[in-house]
Design a protein around this motif. Sequence first.
Motif, PDB file in Angstrom:
ATOM      1  N   VAL A   1      -9.389   2.791  -3.932  1.00 45.75           N
ATOM      2  CA  VAL A   1      -8.153   2.020  -3.788  1.00 45.75           C
ATOM      3  C   VAL A   1      -7.505   2.280  -2.430  1.00 45.75           C
ATOM      4  O   VAL A   1      -7.014   1.362  -1.770  1.00 45.75           O
ATOM      5  N   SER A   2      -7.504   3.535  -2.003  1.00 45.59           N
ATOM      6  CA  SER A   2      -6.840   3.902  -0.754  1.00 45.59           C
ATOM      7  C   SER A   2      -7.508   3.303   0.471  1.00 45.59           C
ATOM      8  O   SER A   2      -6.902   3.217   1.543  1.00 45.59           O
ATOM      9  N   ILE A   3      -8.759   2.873   0.350  1.00 51.52           N
ATOM     10  CA  ILE A   3      -9.461   2.216   1.451  1.00 51.52           C
ATOM     11  C   ILE A   3      -9.310   0.695   1.355  1.00 51.52           C
ATOM     12  O   ILE A   3      -8.981   0.014   2.328  1.00 51.52           O
ATOM     13  N   VAL A   4      -9.544   0.157   0.159  1.00 54.04           N
ATOM     14  CA  VAL A   4      -9.517  -1.296  -0.022  1.00 54.04           C
ATOM     15  C   VAL A   4      -8.123  -1.870   0.192  1.00 54.04           C
ATOM     16  O   VAL A   4      -7.947  -2.896   0.869  1.00 54.04           O
ATOM     17  N   THR A   5      -7.125  -1.222  -0.384  1.00 54.90           N
ATOM     18  CA  THR A   5      -5.762  -1.766  -0.328  1.00 54.90           C
ATOM     19  C   THR A   5      -5.253  -1.972   1.091  1.00 54.90           C
ATOM     20  O   THR A   5      -4.738  -3.045   1.417  1.00 54.90           O
TER      21      THR A   5
ATOM     22  N   PRO B   1       0.810  -1.219   0.000  1.00 59.71           N
ATOM     23  CA  PRO B   1       0.000   0.000   0.000  1.00 59.71           C
ATOM     24  C   PRO B   1       0.848   1.277   0.000  1.00 59.71           C
ATOM     25  O   PRO B   1       0.401   2.311  -0.502  1.00 59.71           O
ATOM     26  N   MET B   2       2.068   1.212   0.556  1.00 65.66           N
ATOM     27  CA  MET B   2       2.953   2.377   0.507  1.00 65.66           C
ATOM     28  C   MET B   2       3.287   2.718  -0.948  1.00 65.66           C
ATOM     29  O   MET B   2       3.219   3.872  -1.374  1.00 65.66           O
ATOM     30  N   TYR B   3       3.604   1.689  -1.725  1.00 65.89           N
ATOM     31  CA  TYR B   3       3.927   1.914  -3.125  1.00 65.89           C
ATOM     32  C   TYR B   3       2.681   2.298  -3.916  1.00 65.89           C
ATOM     33  O   TYR B   3       2.755   3.114  -4.854  1.00 65.89           O
ATOM     34  N   SER B   4       1.540   1.732  -3.542  1.00 66.02           N
ATOM     35  CA  SER B   4       0.288   2.107  -4.209  1.00 66.02           C
ATOM     36  C   SER B   4       0.005   3.591  -4.007  1.00 66.02           C
ATOM     37  O   SER B   4      -0.445   4.282  -4.933  1.00 66.02           O
ATOM     38  N   SER B   5       0.286   4.079  -2.799  1.00 68.55           N
ATOM     39  CA  SER B   5       0.065   5.499  -2.508  1.00 68.55           C
ATOM     40  C   SER B   5       0.989   6.374  -3.344  1.00 68.55           C
ATOM     41  O   SER B   5       0.575   7.415  -3.877  1.00 68.55           O
ATOM     42  N   ILE B   6       2.241   5.964  -3.465  1.00 66.74           N
ATOM     43  CA  ILE B   6       3.200   6.731  -4.267  1.00 66.74           C
ATOM     44  C   ILE B   6       2.774   6.739  -5.732  1.00 66.74           C
ATOM     45  O   ILE B   6       2.788   7.784  -6.397  1.00 66.74           O
TER      46      ILE B   6
END
Length: 290
Positions: A241-245, A101-106
């Motif tokens: 995405v920011s909630i599910v991930t 999720p850290m990389y997803s946020s980036i």
Amino acid sequence: MIGIILALLASAALGLGAVLVRKRLDESNVLNATVILNLVGNIILWPLALLFTNLGTISLEGVLFFAIAGVLAPGIFRLLYYKGMETVGTSANASIYATYPMYSSIFAVLLLNEILTITNWIGIICIVLGVVLIERSLYKPKTENSRFLRKGLAISIATALVVAFAQIIRKYGLSIFNEPMLGNAIGYANGFLITLLFLIFSQAKRNLSALRKDFQLFWKAGVALSIGWILAFYALSNERVSIVTPILQTEVLFVHLFAYIYLKELEQISSKLVICALIIVLGITLVGIR
């Protein structure tokens, strides 16, 4: 709310599947296991996709995004994930993979123009701290296996990067063509083709002859993982995405739970590793807060 519930159920199914794979992995190999898991997924998903999808509304652009995401995950992702599991163990691998999720946020900041709050950055710091603590617990000075463990950790981190990028692409696909079941089936089909090609060109003919036996070893895990992916796709179609991930990464806690139940002879779950996993999950939760 339905997206959150589906994500939690998905994380439980995915955690169970990961542990069932690890339980039998010593009797086979990563490549064969991945081929079987993707095969089982296709057997389950395609009939459901054809039954529940309105084929008259198909978007070729959405299908393309699903196909690309499928090459990354479950295709390349599963090969990396189970190789990391084989190298550093189920619990450590799952804890490090939970950083995705850290990389997803980036990626979301760079590709979707999303903005991270102070709370989100605190979550990222927690995630990084958890990974550092896991590394310190794995690396023992003057041990012969330190290089082997470093390689395993590198594989686990690469897995997180691959699946994070796949989530962004998958969300693009769902925003264009919101058919989670078909998207999941397309992803599994591409994943199966990728792993089958690896198997064919691996020059290990004994792998091919062992597939029937390996099907008996891994079909249950394949069913659990297929259910998890179905639930995750529907969660992603109903929520951001920011909630599910972040919620999906509560999988690491289910991995610890099922590993304790099923893998007592294979793995020792230390209290330090559990604390590290909790720190990572805390960070993931903060990353998901808007």
